[in-house]
Design a protein around this motif. Structure first.
Motif, PDB file in Angstrom:
ATOM      1  N   GLY A   2       0.813  -1.203   0.000  1.00 28.15           N
ATOM      2  CA  GLY A   2       0.000   0.000   0.000  1.00 28.15           C
ATOM      3  C   GLY A   2       0.848   1.256   0.000  1.00 28.15           C
ATOM      4  N   LEU A   3       0.165   2.385  -0.017  1.00 31.00           N
ATOM      5  CA  LEU A   3       0.789   3.705   0.021  1.00 31.00           C
ATOM      6  C   LEU A   3       0.287   4.445   1.254  1.00 31.00           C
ATOM      7  N   PHE A   4       1.209   5.060   1.984  1.00 29.54           N
ATOM      8  CA  PHE A   4       0.847   5.803   3.181  1.00 29.54           C
ATOM      9  C   PHE A   4       1.573   7.143   3.172  1.00 29.54           C
ATOM     10  N   PRO A  13       7.166  14.719   7.515  1.00 31.64           N
ATOM     11  CA  PRO A  13       5.737  14.831   7.198  1.00 31.64           C
ATOM     12  C   PRO A  13       5.514  15.048   5.706  1.00 31.64           C
ATOM     13  N   LEU A  14       4.480  14.399   5.181  1.00 27.75           N
ATOM     14  CA  LEU A  14       4.058  14.451   3.774  1.00 27.75           C
ATOM     15  C   LEU A  14       4.937  13.615   2.853  1.00 27.75           C
ATOM     16  N   ASP A  15       5.973  12.940   3.395  1.00 24.70           N
ATOM     17  CA  ASP A  15       6.689  11.970   2.569  1.00 24.70           C
ATOM     18  C   ASP A  15       5.745  10.807   2.255  1.00 24.70           C
ATOM     19  N   LEU A  16       5.973  10.162   1.124  1.00 19.45           N
ATOM     20  CA  LEU A  16       5.119   9.056   0.694  1.00 19.45           C
ATOM     21  C   LEU A  16       5.854   7.735   0.930  1.00 19.45           C
ATOM     22  N   ALA A  17       5.263   6.859   1.760  1.00 20.28           N
ATOM     23  CA  ALA A  17       5.879   5.574   2.093  1.00 20.28           C
ATOM     24  C   ALA A  17       5.206   4.461   1.306  1.00 20.28           C
ATOM     25  N   ILE A  18       6.024   3.639   0.672  1.00 18.72           N
ATOM     26  CA  ILE A  18       5.527   2.471  -0.056  1.00 18.72           C
ATOM     27  C   ILE A  18       5.772   1.243   0.816  1.00 18.72           C
ATOM     28  N   VAL A  19       4.705   0.528   1.121  1.00 21.63           N
ATOM     29  CA  VAL A  19       4.758  -0.627   2.018  1.00 21.63           C
ATOM     30  C   VAL A  19       4.549  -1.893   1.206  1.00 21.63           C
TER      31      VAL A  19
END
Length: 351
Positions: free
Chosen positions: A30-32, A45-51
């Motif tokens: 997912g994307l968080f 903050p506002l960085d996009l994490a790929i899980v």
């Protein structure tokens, strides 16, 4: 609709579905979007994490969610059989233990906010320019999906703002810390008792107990206390020198816990009573600690030189009577060590 239009349409729809599913269904990808600065400076903050994937180890960054509206992106600092403990790099304390079932996955890539926001803006600009003559058509095509997405984003934002704190997971921390330690007199023996304050955990077994680096083989324990009889020679050493009892304990706890404690227990003693009663030496040791006495009798018959008889005794708790020699003149000298100091008394007996 051309193929490229169809691909863009399907990719947009897939992205929306993934964003929704990662909040409500525990899928391993997912994307968080990072919402706080608890992981600064590495993740902002506002960085996009790929899980992706649920294989993680200590040191990895994972995402766990206690509800669709409360997710945490922190680093793993401890792993047990059923729980993990995470901590934000910028936080002073760890998070509560979290069930492994709540972990959504490991963070495999973090896209800085400057990059993904810029790329997204450029992509939107390119699409608008590309479809500038078909804006009305695109609006009609995407309207059924864009409107729900906007509504969903607004609802999620409001709910997270108002109810995230109430939705946070409530897990009781297991706690154990020293409550008190004492030395009791039980039938003339010194019994050491160490008590703990425990919450959600208990002592299962004792691995090692050492006093002055000597192993104690006989002991008793309950879920929150440990007790053992202090060996007499160690008690004598402590009483004579005044040294604190240096005690180390290693024990296994429930919930895969382990206790390792080191304690220094001060010695509290009453001074022995020494006096002459009916021409005999009377010594009373009121302590459970044994004490060592050196007793020297000095006696003489009229016209003869003084004679000396010296003996050493280790006296446990109790009263002891020593008969004097049969002579016309008798004195007695008593020497003993008590709490690191040497004491001397000379008493008149007869003559």
């Amino acid at each position: 609709m051309r193929k490229i239009d169809l691909m863009i349409y399907l990719l947009s729809l897939l992205l929306i579905i993934i964003l929704i599913l990662t909040r409500f269904i525990p899928i391993p990808f997912g994307l968080f979007t990072v919402a706080s600065g608890s992981m600064e400076p590495s993740i902002r903050p506002l960085d996009l994490a790929i899980v992706f994937g649920r294989d993680y180890k200590i040191g990895d960054v994972v995402v766990w969610c206690s509800s669709p509206f409360y997710c945490v992106l922190h680093r793993v600092v401890n792993i047990s059989e059923n729980y993990i403990i995470t901590k934000g790099d910028a936080n002073p304390m760890t998070d509560p233990p979290v069930s492994k079932d709540l972990v959504r996955g490991r963070v495999v890539l973090v896209i800085p906010r400057e990059i993904w926001i810029l790329l997204t803006s450029l992509l939107i600009g390119i699409l608008i320019f590309y479809y500038r003559r078909r804006v009305s058509e695109m609006a009609i095509i995407f309207a059924p999906f864009v409107a729900p997405m906007i509504i969903y984003s607004l609802v999620v934002g409001i709910v997270i703002t108002l109810f995230a704190q109430q939705s946070s997971i409530q897990i009781v921390y297991p706690e154990i810390y020293l409550s008190r330690h004492d030395i009791y007199d039980v039938n003339g023996s010194c019994v050491v008792n160490i008590s703990y304050y425990v919450v959600g955990i208990k002592i299962l077994s004792i691995d090692k107990i050492y006093v002055f680096n000597r192993s104690i083989d006989s002991f008793n324990y309950t879920g929150d206390s440990i007790s053992f009889v202090l060996p007499k020679d160690l008690a004598l050493y402590s009483a004579s020198t005044g040294s604190r009892l240096n005690i180390s304990v290693e024990a296994d706890l429930s919930r895969k816990g382990f206790l390792k404690g080191f304690y220094q227990i001060p010695v509290s003693l009453q001074k022995p009573l020494i006096k002459i009663i009916n021409e005999s030496l009377y010594i009373e040791n009121p302590n459970c600690y044994p004490l060592e006495f050196n007793i020297t009798w000095m006696f003489s018959v009229a016209g003869e030189p003084w004679r000396f008889e010296s003996s050493t005794y280790v006296l446990d708790k109790g009263s002891f009577v020593f008969n004097s020699p049969q002579a016309r003149f008798v004195y007695v000298e008593i020497r003993y060590r008590w709490l690191g100091a040497e004491f001397y008394e000379r008493l008149y007996v007869r003559g």
